[in-house]
Design a protein around this motif. Sequence first.
Motif, PDB file in Angstrom:
ATOM      1  N   LEU A  50      38.692  58.870  59.271  1.00 30.87           N
ATOM      2  CA  LEU A  50      38.005  57.583  59.383  1.00 30.87           C
ATOM      3  C   LEU A  50      36.945  57.672  60.470  1.00 30.87           C
ATOM      4  O   LEU A  50      37.220  58.147  61.578  1.00 30.87           O
ATOM      5  CB  LEU A  50      39.003  56.484  59.766  1.00 30.87           C
ATOM      6  CG  LEU A  50      40.246  56.362  58.904  1.00 30.87           C
ATOM      7  CD1 LEU A  50      41.262  55.452  59.571  1.00 30.87           C
ATOM      8  CD2 LEU A  50      39.877  55.838  57.543  1.00 30.87           C
ATOM      9  N   THR A  51      35.727  57.225  60.167  1.00 34.95           N
ATOM     10  CA  THR A  51      34.688  57.178  61.189  1.00 34.95           C
ATOM     11  C   THR A  51      34.679  55.781  61.798  1.00 34.95           C
ATOM     12  O   THR A  51      34.609  54.784  61.090  1.00 34.95           O
ATOM     13  CB  THR A  51      33.309  57.527  60.610  1.00 34.95           C
ATOM     14  OG1 THR A  51      33.050  56.702  59.476  1.00 34.95           O
ATOM     15  CG2 THR A  51      33.243  58.983  60.187  1.00 34.95           C
ATOM     16  N   ILE A  58      41.906  60.607  62.815  1.00 31.40           N
ATOM     17  CA  ILE A  58      42.577  61.432  61.809  1.00 31.40           C
ATOM     18  C   ILE A  58      44.007  60.929  61.721  1.00 31.40           C
ATOM     19  O   ILE A  58      44.703  60.855  62.725  1.00 31.40           O
ATOM     20  CB  ILE A  58      42.573  62.925  62.198  1.00 31.40           C
ATOM     21  CG1 ILE A  58      41.154  63.413  62.442  1.00 31.40           C
ATOM     22  CG2 ILE A  58      43.241  63.757  61.119  1.00 31.40           C
ATOM     23  CD1 ILE A  58      40.820  63.532  63.878  1.00 31.40           C
ATOM     24  N   ILE A  59      44.439  60.589  60.513  1.00 31.92           N
ATOM     25  CA  ILE A  59      45.800  60.100  60.306  1.00 31.92           C
ATOM     26  C   ILE A  59      46.465  61.010  59.282  1.00 31.92           C
ATOM     27  O   ILE A  59      45.943  61.217  58.187  1.00 31.92           O
ATOM     28  CB  ILE A  59      45.801  58.647  59.802  1.00 31.92           C
ATOM     29  CG1 ILE A  59      45.088  57.755  60.817  1.00 31.92           C
ATOM     30  CG2 ILE A  59      47.234  58.167  59.567  1.00 31.92           C
ATOM     31  CD1 ILE A  59      44.769  56.371  60.320  1.00 31.92           C
ATOM     32  N   SER A  69      45.391  61.093  65.519  1.00 32.44           N
ATOM     33  CA  SER A  69      44.612  61.715  66.584  1.00 32.44           C
ATOM     34  C   SER A  69      43.222  61.107  66.523  1.00 32.44           C
ATOM     35  O   SER A  69      42.740  60.761  65.438  1.00 32.44           O
ATOM     36  CB  SER A  69      44.553  63.224  66.374  1.00 32.44           C
ATOM     37  OG  SER A  69      43.918  63.850  67.462  1.00 32.44           O
ATOM     38  N   GLU A  70      42.588  60.970  67.676  1.00 26.73           N
ATOM     39  CA  GLU A  70      41.222  60.453  67.713  1.00 26.73           C
ATOM     40  C   GLU A  70      40.348  61.401  68.525  1.00 26.73           C
ATOM     41  O   GLU A  70      40.762  61.898  69.570  1.00 26.73           O
ATOM     42  CB  GLU A  70      41.180  59.049  68.318  1.00 26.73           C
ATOM     43  CG  GLU A  70      41.800  58.019  67.422  1.00 26.73           C
ATOM     44  CD  GLU A  70      41.551  56.602  67.898  1.00 26.73           C
ATOM     45  OE1 GLU A  70      40.806  56.399  68.891  1.00 26.73           O
ATOM     46  OE2 GLU A  70      42.109  55.686  67.267  1.00 26.73           O
ATOM     47  N   ASN A 101      48.211  65.754  72.707  1.00 29.93           N
ATOM     48  CA  ASN A 101      47.967  65.476  71.298  1.00 29.93           C
ATOM     49  C   ASN A 101      47.011  66.550  70.799  1.00 29.93           C
ATOM     50  O   ASN A 101      45.946  66.751  71.379  1.00 29.93           O
ATOM     51  CB  ASN A 101      47.363  64.075  71.134  1.00 29.93           C
ATOM     52  CG  ASN A 101      47.065  63.738  69.693  1.00 29.93           C
ATOM     53  OD1 ASN A 101      45.939  63.877  69.249  1.00 29.93           O
ATOM     54  ND2 ASN A 101      48.080  63.299  68.977  1.00 29.93           N
ATOM     55  N   VAL A 102      47.400  67.249  69.731  1.00 30.66           N
ATOM     56  CA  VAL A 102      46.628  68.385  69.232  1.00 30.66           C
ATOM     57  C   VAL A 102      46.200  68.129  67.796  1.00 30.66           C
ATOM     58  O   VAL A 102      47.001  67.703  66.960  1.00 30.66           O
ATOM     59  CB  VAL A 102      47.472  69.687  69.278  1.00 30.66           C
ATOM     60  CG1 VAL A 102      46.676  70.863  68.745  1.00 30.66           C
ATOM     61  CG2 VAL A 102      47.960  69.953  70.690  1.00 30.66           C
ATOM     62  N   PHE A 103      44.930  68.407  67.518  1.00 37.68           N
ATOM     63  CA  PHE A 103      44.419  68.398  66.147  1.00 37.68           C
ATOM     64  C   PHE A 103      43.787  69.754  65.907  1.00 37.68           C
ATOM     65  O   PHE A 103      42.942  70.202  66.681  1.00 37.68           O
ATOM     66  CB  PHE A 103      43.381  67.298  65.936  1.00 37.68           C
ATOM     67  CG  PHE A 103      42.679  67.410  64.614  1.00 37.68           C
ATOM     68  CD1 PHE A 103      43.332  67.090  63.438  1.00 37.68           C
ATOM     69  CD2 PHE A 103      41.373  67.857  64.538  1.00 37.68           C
ATOM     70  CE1 PHE A 103      42.694  67.215  62.214  1.00 37.68           C
ATOM     71  CE2 PHE A 103      40.733  67.987  63.325  1.00 37.68           C
ATOM     72  CZ  PHE A 103      41.389  67.665  62.160  1.00 37.68           C
TER      73      PHE A 103
END
Length: 139
Positions: A50-51, A58-59, A69-70, A101-103
């Motif tokens: 999502l922007t 990010i979900i 995560s953002e 928090n990791v993406f």
Amino acid sequence: MRIIISIIMLMSISVAAQEVDATKALLTILPRGDYSGETTDGNECNISILTLSNRVAIIATAGERSKRSEIEVGSKYRWNPGTRAFLHTNLITTLSDMKENVFRTLAVDKNKQYVVLADVITKDRQTIETAIECIVDLK
């Protein structure tokens, strides 16, 4: 002639010095939208990109589990467009606790992308990691 060469060299240095923002780099790998796929153990999962006004959210969902995560404009990140690799971490610490928090994402093949959202929590020397790993089909 020397002036033209100097101008060309300055232009190439300034272009190389410009860095792609974290949100734009991520969106080159996973554009805004919903992606479906499978977890590493074969269950269904979904990734939503999502922007928002100054960030990308990010979900990830898999079964009844969900992670978010953002990535904000100006965030630090690692990016390799050739392998469609992207890494972003957000670390929050207190005197006795730490939460990261990791993406992370990486190309599996031409049409699939490996995506991980994870939280690593350390409290009183005990570490707990929860993650959703999803291999999604690219659009």
